[in-house]
Scaffold this motif. Structure first.
Motif, PDB file in Angstrom:
ATOM      1  N   ARG A 195       5.275 -18.807  -3.415  1.00  0.00           N
ATOM      2  CA  ARG A 195       4.304 -19.055  -4.487  1.00  0.00           C
ATOM      3  C   ARG A 195       4.724 -18.354  -5.770  1.00  0.00           C
ATOM      4  O   ARG A 195       4.658 -18.922  -6.860  1.00  0.00           O
ATOM      5  N   LEU A 196       5.137 -17.112  -5.650  1.00  0.00           N
ATOM      6  CA  LEU A 196       5.554 -16.351  -6.821  1.00  0.00           C
ATOM      7  C   LEU A 196       6.732 -17.028  -7.520  1.00  0.00           C
ATOM      8  O   LEU A 196       6.751 -17.158  -8.752  1.00  0.00           O
ATOM      9  N   ARG A 197       7.708 -17.453  -6.738  1.00  0.00           N
ATOM     10  CA  ARG A 197       8.883 -18.087  -7.329  1.00  0.00           C
ATOM     11  C   ARG A 197       8.560 -19.450  -7.918  1.00  0.00           C
ATOM     12  O   ARG A 197       9.251 -19.919  -8.824  1.00  0.00           O
ATOM     13  N   ARG A 198       7.519 -20.094  -7.407  1.00  0.00           N
ATOM     14  CA  ARG A 198       7.104 -21.375  -7.959  1.00  0.00           C
ATOM     15  C   ARG A 198       6.429 -21.188  -9.321  1.00  0.00           C
ATOM     16  O   ARG A 198       6.549 -22.029 -10.207  1.00  0.00           O
ATOM     17  N   HIS A 199       5.722 -20.058  -9.465  1.00  0.00           N
ATOM     18  CA  HIS A 199       4.946 -19.826 -10.682  1.00  0.00           C
ATOM     19  C   HIS A 199       5.656 -18.961 -11.720  1.00  0.00           C
ATOM     20  O   HIS A 199       5.268 -18.968 -12.890  1.00  0.00           O
ATOM     21  N   PHE A 200       6.687 -18.197 -11.302  1.00  0.00           N
ATOM     22  CA  PHE A 200       7.340 -17.262 -12.217  1.00  0.00           C
ATOM     23  C   PHE A 200       8.861 -17.459 -12.175  1.00  0.00           C
ATOM     24  O   PHE A 200       9.426 -17.810 -11.150  1.00  0.00           O
ATOM     25  N   THR A 201       9.500 -17.194 -13.301  1.00  0.00           N
ATOM     26  CA  THR A 201      10.943 -17.379 -13.366  1.00  0.00           C
ATOM     27  C   THR A 201      11.711 -16.255 -12.674  1.00  0.00           C
ATOM     28  O   THR A 201      12.839 -16.452 -12.248  1.00  0.00           O
ATOM     29  N   GLU A 202      11.107 -15.054 -12.590  1.00  0.00           N
ATOM     30  CA  GLU A 202      11.800 -13.933 -11.963  1.00  0.00           C
ATOM     31  C   GLU A 202      10.815 -13.107 -11.146  1.00  0.00           C
ATOM     32  O   GLU A 202       9.726 -12.770 -11.625  1.00  0.00           O
ATOM     33  N   VAL A 203      11.221 -12.773  -9.911  1.00  0.00           N
ATOM     34  CA  VAL A 203      10.373 -11.990  -9.000  1.00  0.00           C
ATOM     35  C   VAL A 203      11.210 -10.863  -8.412  1.00  0.00           C
ATOM     36  O   VAL A 203      12.283 -11.104  -7.848  1.00  0.00           O
ATOM     37  N   ARG A 204      10.729  -9.630  -8.545  1.00  0.00           N
ATOM     38  CA  ARG A 204      11.470  -8.471  -8.046  1.00  0.00           C
ATOM     39  C   ARG A 204      10.522  -7.484  -7.358  1.00  0.00           C
ATOM     40  O   ARG A 204       9.321  -7.519  -7.584  1.00  0.00           O
ATOM     41  N   HIS A 205      11.112  -6.623  -6.530  1.00  0.00           N
ATOM     42  CA  HIS A 205      10.365  -5.535  -5.901  1.00  0.00           C
ATOM     43  C   HIS A 205      10.867  -4.206  -6.446  1.00  0.00           C
ATOM     44  O   HIS A 205      12.043  -4.076  -6.794  1.00  0.00           O
ATOM     45  N   ALA A 206       9.979  -3.217  -6.510  1.00  0.00           N
ATOM     46  CA  ALA A 206      10.378  -1.893  -6.982  1.00  0.00           C
ATOM     47  C   ALA A 206       9.483  -0.824  -6.367  1.00  0.00           C
ATOM     48  O   ALA A 206       8.304  -1.070  -6.097  1.00  0.00           O
ATOM     49  N   LYS A 207      10.072   0.344  -6.146  1.00  0.00           N
ATOM     50  CA  LYS A 207       9.311   1.519  -5.723  1.00  0.00           C
ATOM     51  C   LYS A 207       9.515   2.591  -6.789  1.00  0.00           C
ATOM     52  O   LYS A 207      10.573   3.236  -6.838  1.00  0.00           O
ATOM     53  N   PRO A 208       8.547   2.785  -7.684  1.00  0.00           N
ATOM     54  CA  PRO A 208       8.728   3.763  -8.757  1.00  0.00           C
ATOM     55  C   PRO A 208       8.830   5.179  -8.217  1.00  0.00           C
ATOM     56  O   PRO A 208       8.267   5.486  -7.159  1.00  0.00           O
ATOM     57  N   PRO A 209       9.535   6.069  -8.895  1.00  0.00           N
ATOM     58  CA  PRO A 209       9.682   7.449  -8.424  1.00  0.00           C
ATOM     59  C   PRO A 209       8.356   8.159  -8.187  1.00  0.00           C
ATOM     60  O   PRO A 209       8.270   9.033  -7.320  1.00  0.00           O
TER      61      PRO A 209
END
Length: 227
Positions: A195-209
């Motif tokens: 769903r995310l990739r269908r609605h958005f051009t870029e999808v990423r994961h992150a764990k902030p410090p």
């Protein structure tokens, strides 16, 4: 005169706080209090005037992904106590709009429009858009359900909450907008990623410090909304 020997485990003044425990206090609450008292991000938040240490998670995500820009319209879901809204307000400037929404009451925050309600309600959605004065450029969600301690169950519960937040975002975002939501390690489920990739051009994961090392939380960051 010689100084008396230090107690075992004692450190320099101001570097660590010990908690005298009461019999009525549970081991879990003792651990939480000790962690809070000795958490550098808690101290940084207090010094900077932020309402929660979570503010630094958004600061770090923004430094990496350049999410917040002057003049944007931002919705903060599950905003209480308001740390993320504070960060957004400081970044957006006077022309920006921040709507802070939560089921719980939240103290007044200068510059933000605070709404109390369920983001799944149509009336609440309409109230958010009215408060923004148009569609949103960014939807933020630091929401998390109460954890059970059972990893698979907790993962499913937070994924369900993140999916509901995405439903809301799709309805209120302007073209090119962004979406940030908390998930747990194990990654976003396949259906949500699709769903995310269908609605958005870029999808990423992150764990902030600022996210505690022992925590399983991650953030999904989606940008370039396709209206």
């Amino acid at each position: 005169m010689a100084k008396p020997p230090s107690k075992p485990g004692a450190g320099p003044r101001g570097t660590h706080v010990n908690v005298k425990t009461a019999r009525s206090r549970s081991n879990a609450s003792q651990r939480w209090l000790l962690r809070q008292l000795n958490d550098p991000y808690v101290k940084k938040a207090q010094a900077a005037g932020y309402r929660s240490r979570a503010a630094f998670k958004l600061i770090e995500l923004d430094e990496r992904f350049k999410l917040l820009k002057p003049g944007q319209r931002v919705v903060d879901l599950g905003a209480a106590p308001g740390g993320w809204s504070q960060v957004a307000l400081r970044a957006l400037g006077e022309r920006g709009q921040v709507v802070a929404l939560d089921l719980l009451p939240m103290d007044t925050l200068a510059g933000a429009k605070i709404l109390q309600g369920d983001f799944q309600d149509d009336a609440t959605e309409a109230a958010v858009l009215e408060a923004l004065g148009g569609q949103a450029d960014l939807v933020l969600s630091d929401m998390a359900p109460n954890t059970t301690g059972h990893g698979p169950t907790d993962h499913l519960r937070i994924m369900d909450l993140a999916s509901l937040a995405l439903d809301f975002a799709v309805k209120v975002l302007a073209p090119g907008g962004g979406f940030v939501a908390k998930v747990f390690q194990g990654g976003s489920e396949k259906a949500m990623l699709e769903r995310l990739r269908r609605h958005f051009t870029e999808v990423r994961h992150a764990k902030p410090p600022a996210s505690r090392k022992e925590s399983s939380e991650l953030y999904v960051v989606a940008t370039g909304f396709r209206a």
